[in-house]
Design an enzyme around this catalytic site. Sequence first.
Site, short mmCIF file in Angstrom:
data_model
loop_
_atom_site.label_atom_id
_atom_site.label_comp_id
_atom_site.label_asym_id
_atom_site.label_seq_id
_atom_site.Cartn_x
_atom_site.Cartn_y
_atom_site.Cartn_z
CB SER A 122 -0.97 -0.04 1.19
OG SER A 122 -1.97 0.93 1.06
CG ASP A 177 -7.29 -2.68 -2.83
OD1 ASP A 177 -7.94 -1.95 -2.07
OD2 ASP A 177 -6.05 -2.74 -2.81
CG HIS A 211 -5.96 -2.20 0.81
ND1 HIS A 211 -5.28 -1.91 -0.36
CD2 HIS A 211 -5.31 -1.51 1.78
CE1 HIS A 211 -4.30 -1.07 -0.10
NE2 HIS A 211 -4.29 -0.82 1.19
#
Length: 232
Positions: A122, A177, A211
């Site tokens: 991320s 995600d 995610h």
Amino acid sequence: MCGNNMSVPLLADAVTVSGAERETAVVIFLHGLGDTGHSWADALSSIRLPYVKYICPHAPRIPVTLNMKMVMPSWFDLMGLTPDAPEDEAGIKKAAENIKAIIEHEMKNGIPPNRIILGGFSQGGALSLYTALTCQHQLAGIVALSCWLPLHKAFPQAANNGVNKDIAILQCHGEMDPMIPVRFGALTAEKLKSVVTPTKVQFKTYPGVMHSSCPQEMMAVKEFIEKLLPRI
């Protein structure tokens, strides 16, 4: 002086998973927003290679605009998560310099840059991409999970004389995600192909994954590390 971590702020309290034998390679892995190095040190321990040292630093705690200025671990400020959102250019560049200081420290300790992989998840993956592509040393590769390329409009010009033009990049993304849509990951992969040799960019997506990471992704990461950092 070589072993002194205090001159590198992020190394002083980073989580380090030492090798079980003589360390001939290093993986530096950067966590996502609001996390710490501990979770990724645990994840990497499950796929570790005995001659590799894994360094998982903690991001500093700063107010994050995206989260109503709440103070949390963050490599740089985030204003939004869309390709055209404003970006914290000064913060991104400062964070990259701090990661480059870790690379320099490992080089002083005898690990050549082509035996160093930079990676992250991320926001950490975003910083690893930016740092590696602007680094003046030729690194082994980049692991970029569920992320994007910060300051993407600055590339390919920002890529430091193309030192890492042939760097191998493993980019992975969950297809479900909700935070950073897989489409954003695909756009990033296309952009990266304009910065490095296109055949060096692998973009893998995982159905049903949000995610986060998954076992198949971690196996892909392990294979990528083994291929780029063979035992010597």
